[in-house]
Design a protein around this motif. Structure first.
Motif, PDB file in Angstrom:
ATOM      1  N   GLY A   1       0.931  -1.171  -0.026  1.00 29.60           N
ATOM      2  CA  GLY A   1      -0.104  -0.102   0.083  1.00 29.60           C
ATOM      3  C   GLY A   1       0.853   1.242   0.044  1.00 29.60           C
ATOM      4  O   GLY A   1       0.697   2.209  -0.777  1.00 29.60           O
ATOM      5  N   ALA A   2       1.885   1.160   0.997  1.00 27.29           N
ATOM      6  CA  ALA A   2       2.677   2.332   0.949  1.00 27.29           C
ATOM      7  C   ALA A   2       3.544   2.660  -0.442  1.00 27.29           C
ATOM      8  O   ALA A   2       3.595   3.599  -1.014  1.00 27.29           O
ATOM      9  CB  ALA A   2       3.690   2.290   2.077  1.00 27.29           C
ATOM     10  N   GLU A   3       3.833   1.506  -0.860  1.00 25.87           N
ATOM     11  CA  GLU A   3       4.701   1.359  -2.349  1.00 25.87           C
ATOM     12  C   GLU A   3       3.687   2.079  -3.241  1.00 25.87           C
ATOM     13  O   GLU A   3       4.206   3.182  -4.086  1.00 25.87           O
ATOM     14  CB  GLU A   3       5.187  -0.082  -2.703  1.00 25.87           C
ATOM     15  CG  GLU A   3       5.744   0.015  -4.146  1.00 25.87           C
ATOM     16  CD  GLU A   3       6.270  -1.223  -4.288  1.00 25.87           C
ATOM     17  OE1 GLU A   3       6.712  -2.144  -3.656  1.00 25.87           O
ATOM     18  OE2 GLU A   3       6.392  -1.448  -5.614  1.00 25.87           O
ATOM     19  N   ARG A   4       2.616   1.659  -3.484  1.00 23.61           N
ATOM     20  CA  ARG A   4       1.614   2.495  -4.407  1.00 23.61           C
ATOM     21  C   ARG A   4       1.426   3.900  -4.209  1.00 23.61           C
ATOM     22  O   ARG A   4       1.239   4.664  -4.996  1.00 23.61           O
ATOM     23  CB  ARG A   4       0.285   1.499  -4.278  1.00 23.61           C
ATOM     24  CG  ARG A   4      -0.731   1.974  -5.166  1.00 23.61           C
ATOM     25  CD  ARG A   4      -1.822   0.949  -5.440  1.00 23.61           C
ATOM     26  NE  ARG A   4      -2.769   1.281  -6.490  1.00 23.61           N
ATOM     27  CZ  ARG A   4      -3.613   2.096  -6.209  1.00 23.61           C
ATOM     28  NH1 ARG A   4      -3.906   2.583  -4.935  1.00 23.61           N
ATOM     29  NH2 ARG A   4      -4.549   2.835  -7.138  1.00 23.61           N
ATOM     30  N   ARG A   5       1.188   4.224  -2.982  1.00 20.20           N
ATOM     31  CA  ARG A   5       0.789   5.634  -2.853  1.00 20.20           C
ATOM     32  C   ARG A   5       2.177   6.542  -3.012  1.00 20.20           C
ATOM     33  O   ARG A   5       1.845   7.580  -3.549  1.00 20.20           O
ATOM     34  CB  ARG A   5       0.497   5.863  -1.044  1.00 20.20           C
ATOM     35  CG  ARG A   5      -0.855   5.429  -0.920  1.00 20.20           C
ATOM     36  CD  ARG A   5      -1.375   5.675   0.537  1.00 20.20           C
ATOM     37  NE  ARG A   5      -0.763   4.897   1.500  1.00 20.20           N
ATOM     38  CZ  ARG A   5      -1.307   3.590   1.979  1.00 20.20           C
ATOM     39  NH1 ARG A   5      -2.455   3.324   1.156  1.00 20.20           N
ATOM     40  NH2 ARG A   5      -0.782   2.806   2.678  1.00 20.20           N
ATOM     41  N   LEU A   6       3.536   6.063  -2.782  1.00 23.61           N
ATOM     42  CA  LEU A   6       4.730   6.689  -3.243  1.00 23.61           C
ATOM     43  C   LEU A   6       4.691   6.755  -4.645  1.00 23.61           C
ATOM     44  O   LEU A   6       5.012   7.826  -4.965  1.00 23.61           O
ATOM     45  CB  LEU A   6       5.849   6.149  -2.435  1.00 23.61           C
ATOM     46  CG  LEU A   6       7.219   7.043  -2.704  1.00 23.61           C
ATOM     47  CD1 LEU A   6       7.199   8.488  -2.270  1.00 23.61           C
ATOM     48  CD2 LEU A   6       8.449   6.212  -2.330  1.00 23.61           C
ATOM     49  N   ARG A   7       4.277   5.540  -5.294  1.00 24.71           N
ATOM     50  CA  ARG A   7       4.661   5.731  -6.667  1.00 24.71           C
ATOM     51  C   ARG A   7       3.624   6.752  -7.186  1.00 24.71           C
ATOM     52  O   ARG A   7       3.915   7.387  -8.153  1.00 24.71           O
ATOM     53  CB  ARG A   7       4.350   4.379  -7.301  1.00 24.71           C
ATOM     54  CG  ARG A   7       4.091   4.361  -8.656  1.00 24.71           C
ATOM     55  CD  ARG A   7       4.085   2.826  -9.372  1.00 24.71           C
ATOM     56  NE  ARG A   7       2.953   2.125  -8.690  1.00 24.71           N
ATOM     57  CZ  ARG A   7       1.728   2.473  -9.157  1.00 24.71           C
ATOM     58  NH1 ARG A   7       1.254   3.059  -9.987  1.00 24.71           N
ATOM     59  NH2 ARG A   7       0.852   1.655  -8.583  1.00 24.71           N
ATOM     60  N   MET A   8       2.263   6.682  -6.755  1.00 18.78           N
ATOM     61  CA  MET A   8       1.476   7.566  -7.378  1.00 18.78           C
ATOM     62  C   MET A   8       1.466   9.099  -7.154  1.00 18.78           C
ATOM     63  O   MET A   8       1.514   9.957  -8.000  1.00 18.78           O
ATOM     64  CB  MET A   8      -0.194   7.148  -6.925  1.00 18.78           C
ATOM     65  CG  MET A   8      -0.640   5.989  -7.310  1.00 18.78           C
ATOM     66  SD  MET A   8      -2.329   5.937  -6.616  1.00 18.78           S
ATOM     67  CE  MET A   8      -2.227   6.059  -4.926  1.00 18.78           C
ATOM     68  N   PHE A   9       2.086   9.208  -5.928  1.00 20.52           N
ATOM     69  CA  PHE A   9       2.816  10.760  -5.639  1.00 20.52           C
ATOM     70  C   PHE A   9       3.601  11.183  -6.573  1.00 20.52           C
ATOM     71  O   PHE A   9       3.488  12.274  -6.979  1.00 20.52           O
ATOM     72  CB  PHE A   9       2.944  10.836  -4.236  1.00 20.52           C
ATOM     73  CG  PHE A   9       3.772  12.204  -3.809  1.00 20.52           C
ATOM     74  CD1 PHE A   9       2.688  13.112  -3.554  1.00 20.52           C
ATOM     75  CD2 PHE A   9       4.802  12.369  -3.740  1.00 20.52           C
ATOM     76  CE1 PHE A   9       3.251  14.273  -3.394  1.00 20.52           C
ATOM     77  CE2 PHE A   9       5.454  13.601  -3.615  1.00 20.52           C
ATOM     78  CZ  PHE A   9       4.751  14.622  -3.424  1.00 20.52           C
ATOM     79  N   LEU A  10       4.658  10.257  -6.884  1.00 18.97           N
ATOM     80  CA  LEU A  10       5.894  10.892  -7.340  1.00 18.97           C
ATOM     81  C   LEU A  10       5.338  10.905  -8.875  1.00 18.97           C
ATOM     82  O   LEU A  10       5.893  12.083  -9.712  1.00 18.97           O
ATOM     83  CB  LEU A  10       7.060   9.719  -7.495  1.00 18.97           C
ATOM     84  CG  LEU A  10       7.610   9.793  -5.803  1.00 18.97           C
ATOM     85  CD1 LEU A  10       8.661   8.825  -5.872  1.00 18.97           C
ATOM     86  CD2 LEU A  10       8.377  11.060  -5.518  1.00 18.97           C
ATOM     87  N   GLU A  11       4.557  10.223  -9.398  1.00 17.98           N
ATOM     88  CA  GLU A  11       4.098  10.304 -10.899  1.00 17.98           C
ATOM     89  C   GLU A  11       3.402  11.639 -11.172  1.00 17.98           C
ATOM     90  O   GLU A  11       3.605  12.294 -12.109  1.00 17.98           O
ATOM     91  CB  GLU A  11       3.338   9.023 -11.204  1.00 17.98           C
ATOM     92  CG  GLU A  11       4.071   7.656 -11.215  1.00 17.98           C
ATOM     93  CD  GLU A  11       2.821   6.668 -11.770  1.00 17.98           C
ATOM     94  OE1 GLU A  11       3.200   5.753 -12.586  1.00 17.98           O
ATOM     95  OE2 GLU A  11       1.631   6.868 -11.292  1.00 17.98           O
ATOM     96  N   GLN A  12       2.573  11.934  -9.869  1.00 11.04           N
ATOM     97  CA  GLN A  12       1.879  13.148 -10.159  1.00 11.04           C
ATOM     98  C   GLN A  12       2.758  14.464  -9.953  1.00 11.04           C
ATOM     99  O   GLN A  12       2.589  15.287 -10.819  1.00 11.04           O
ATOM    100  CB  GLN A  12       0.696  13.103  -9.081  1.00 11.04           C
ATOM    101  CG  GLN A  12       0.065  14.329  -8.967  1.00 11.04           C
ATOM    102  CD  GLN A  12      -1.179  14.357  -7.955  1.00 11.04           C
ATOM    103  OE1 GLN A  12      -1.921  13.536  -8.160  1.00 11.04           O
ATOM    104  NE2 GLN A  12      -1.563  15.293  -7.012  1.00 11.04           N
ATOM    105  N   TYR A  13       3.640  14.299  -9.151  1.00  5.89           N
ATOM    106  CA  TYR A  13       4.364  15.475  -8.770  1.00  5.89           C
ATOM    107  C   TYR A  13       5.128  15.735 -10.178  1.00  5.89           C
ATOM    108  O   TYR A  13       5.718  16.850 -10.486  1.00  5.89           O
ATOM    109  CB  TYR A  13       5.474  15.190  -7.741  1.00  5.89           C
ATOM    110  CG  TYR A  13       6.277  16.311  -7.466  1.00  5.89           C
ATOM    111  CD1 TYR A  13       5.991  17.424  -6.616  1.00  5.89           C
ATOM    112  CD2 TYR A  13       7.819  16.384  -8.156  1.00  5.89           C
ATOM    113  CE1 TYR A  13       7.033  18.392  -6.317  1.00  5.89           C
ATOM    114  CE2 TYR A  13       8.682  17.517  -7.875  1.00  5.89           C
ATOM    115  CZ  TYR A  13       8.185  18.339  -7.134  1.00  5.89           C
ATOM    116  OH  TYR A  13       8.793  19.411  -7.037  1.00  5.89           O
TER     117      TYR A  13
END
Ligand code: HEM
Length: 129
Positions: free
Chosen positions: A44-56
């Motif tokens: 779950g944490a991996e997915r949230r960091l991935r989505m955040f960085l993609e967006q940023y």
């Protein structure tokens, strides 16, 4: 092309998936960081960091669709983050960034990514120790 995003320039979804997979592989065996995350789930944490960085970096805005405004400093309040935790996080992230080849991350993009991570990790520090 002038309008190409950083996200596209470095290889898009594959690059961010590789980066966060490698980052959490490091977190999984880090004795300072691992205890901060749920015992049974880093996915779950991996997915949230991935989505955040993609967006940023100009990719899909899935993070905010699912999580709203990032408010990252607030979301890290529950965790005691001192210089030890900051440095452990950056150690994992430097390893992850180093694992992405020059074919995808040229020197300028690599520098931009490293500079951002160092700035962001410092901004998450919420404890003097
Ligand atoms: C969440 C630790 C720095 C981005 C979390 C979580 C922990 C954590 C324990 C909860 C796991 C979860 O998502 O359920 C740390 C530590 C840091 C650090 C010890 C050391 C400085 C950063 C930095 C970024 C970041 C620099 C961004 C560049 C995120 C994101 C989430 C998160 C996006 C999920 C937020 C949410 O939507 O709930 N972090 N973090 N973290 N972290 Fe960090």
């Amino acid at each position: 092309e002038a309008s190409e995003t950083f996200y596209d320039a470095v290889g898009g979804a594959d690059t961010f998936a590789d980066l966060t997979r490698r980052f959490y592989a490091e977190v999984a065996r880090d004795e300072i960081l691992r205890p901060l995350y749920p015992e049974d789930d880093l996915e779950g944490a991996e997915r949230r960091l991935r989505m955040f960085l993609e967006q940023y970096w100009g990719g899909p805005r899935t993070y905010s669709d699912e999580r709203g405004h990032p408010r990252l400093r607030m979301r890290h309040q529950p965790f005691r983050i001192g210089v030890m935790e900051r440095d452990a996080w950056l150690r994992c992230m430097h390893t992850a960034i180093a694992s992405i080849g020059d074919d995808r991350l040229d020197a300028d993009h690599r520098r931009a990514l490293v500079d951002y991570m160092e700035m962001a990790a410092q901004s998450m520090v919420n404890s003097p120790l």
